[in-house]
Design an enzyme around this catalytic site. Structure first.
Site, PDB file in Angstrom:
ATOM      1  N   THR A   1       0.882  -1.240   0.052  1.00 54.46           N
ATOM      2  CA  THR A   1       0.041   0.025  -0.174  1.00 54.46           C
ATOM      3  C   THR A   1       1.203   1.334  -0.048  1.00 54.46           C
ATOM      4  O   THR A   1       1.906   1.173   0.407  1.00 54.46           O
ATOM      5  CB  THR A   1      -0.787  -0.014   1.132  1.00 54.46           C
ATOM      6  OG1 THR A   1      -0.205   0.085   2.333  1.00 54.46           O
ATOM      7  CG2 THR A   1      -1.979  -1.168   1.230  1.00 54.46           C
TER       8      THR A   1
ATOM      9  N   GLU B   1      -4.566   4.040   3.263  1.00 57.04           N
ATOM     10  CA  GLU B   1      -3.772   3.121   2.636  1.00 57.04           C
ATOM     11  C   GLU B   1      -4.325   2.824   1.089  1.00 57.04           C
ATOM     12  O   GLU B   1      -5.371   2.002   0.973  1.00 57.04           O
ATOM     13  CB  GLU B   1      -3.454   1.924   3.609  1.00 57.04           C
ATOM     14  CG  GLU B   1      -3.326   2.207   4.904  1.00 57.04           C
ATOM     15  CD  GLU B   1      -3.035   0.961   5.679  1.00 57.04           C
ATOM     16  OE1 GLU B   1      -2.016   0.109   5.742  1.00 57.04           O
ATOM     17  OE2 GLU B   1      -4.049   0.541   6.272  1.00 57.04           O
TER      18      GLU B   1
END
Length: 167
Positions: free
Chosen positions: A45, A98
């Protein structure tokens, strides 16, 4: 189980065209996160900086969203899934945004600019009984994003001025 998706969830979410408040554009910088995405989950992420995070928390509730992302000077716009919130499985004490970009990058891109357009909501944030259950739901979120972004009105947002003004 971690390589499967949840058969009980629909693979298409949202209306045929984005409805208010979507699409929402956010720009920020990629910062170091908790270090779990790639290592523990196998799902890297890009964590957004605090200023972008504050902007998002005025626009969104916690949960999982889908849309488009562009990083640094790369002109390519990629599909993305974003988790926004506290990540209850990990009992975070700090909120995070994220962004999982659906593309395999050769290296990390900390401190690069990131631009996203959020086109819709997938599901609320929730806790999980196991890491495998969390990974299964994330993989399902990815498939939901892929299917949902194929619709013309969503696909057209890849060409938004947010992504083209730096070219």
């Amino acid at each position: 189980m971690a390589n499967t998706i949840n058969p009980d969830r629909p693979l298409l979410v949202g209306p045929e065209t984005p409805q208010a408040p979507y699409p929402i554009s956010v720009a920020g910088t990629v910062v170091k996160g908790f270090g779990r995405g790639s290592k523990e989950l196998g799902i890297p992420t890009a964590n957004m900086n605090e200023e972008a995070l504050e902007e998002m928390f005025t626009e969104f509730t916690t949960g999982v969203y889908y849309g488009w992302a562009q990083v640094g000077n790369d002109q390519t716009v990629y599909p993305m899934v974003m988790s926004l919130g506290w990540n209850p499985y990990y009992k975070n004490e700090k909120r995070s945004a994220e962004v999982h970009i659906l593309h395999e990058f050769e290296s990390d891109f900390y401190d690069e600019s990131i631009r996203i357009i959020v086109t819709g909501y997938i599901r609320p944030e929730q806790n999980y009984p196991s890491l495998d259950a969390l990974i299964c739901d994330i993989k399902t979120d990815i498939e939901v994003a892929k299917h949902s972004l194929k619709r013309k009105a969503y696909d057209d947002l890849r060409h938004d001025s947010l992504f083209t003004k730096n070219q």
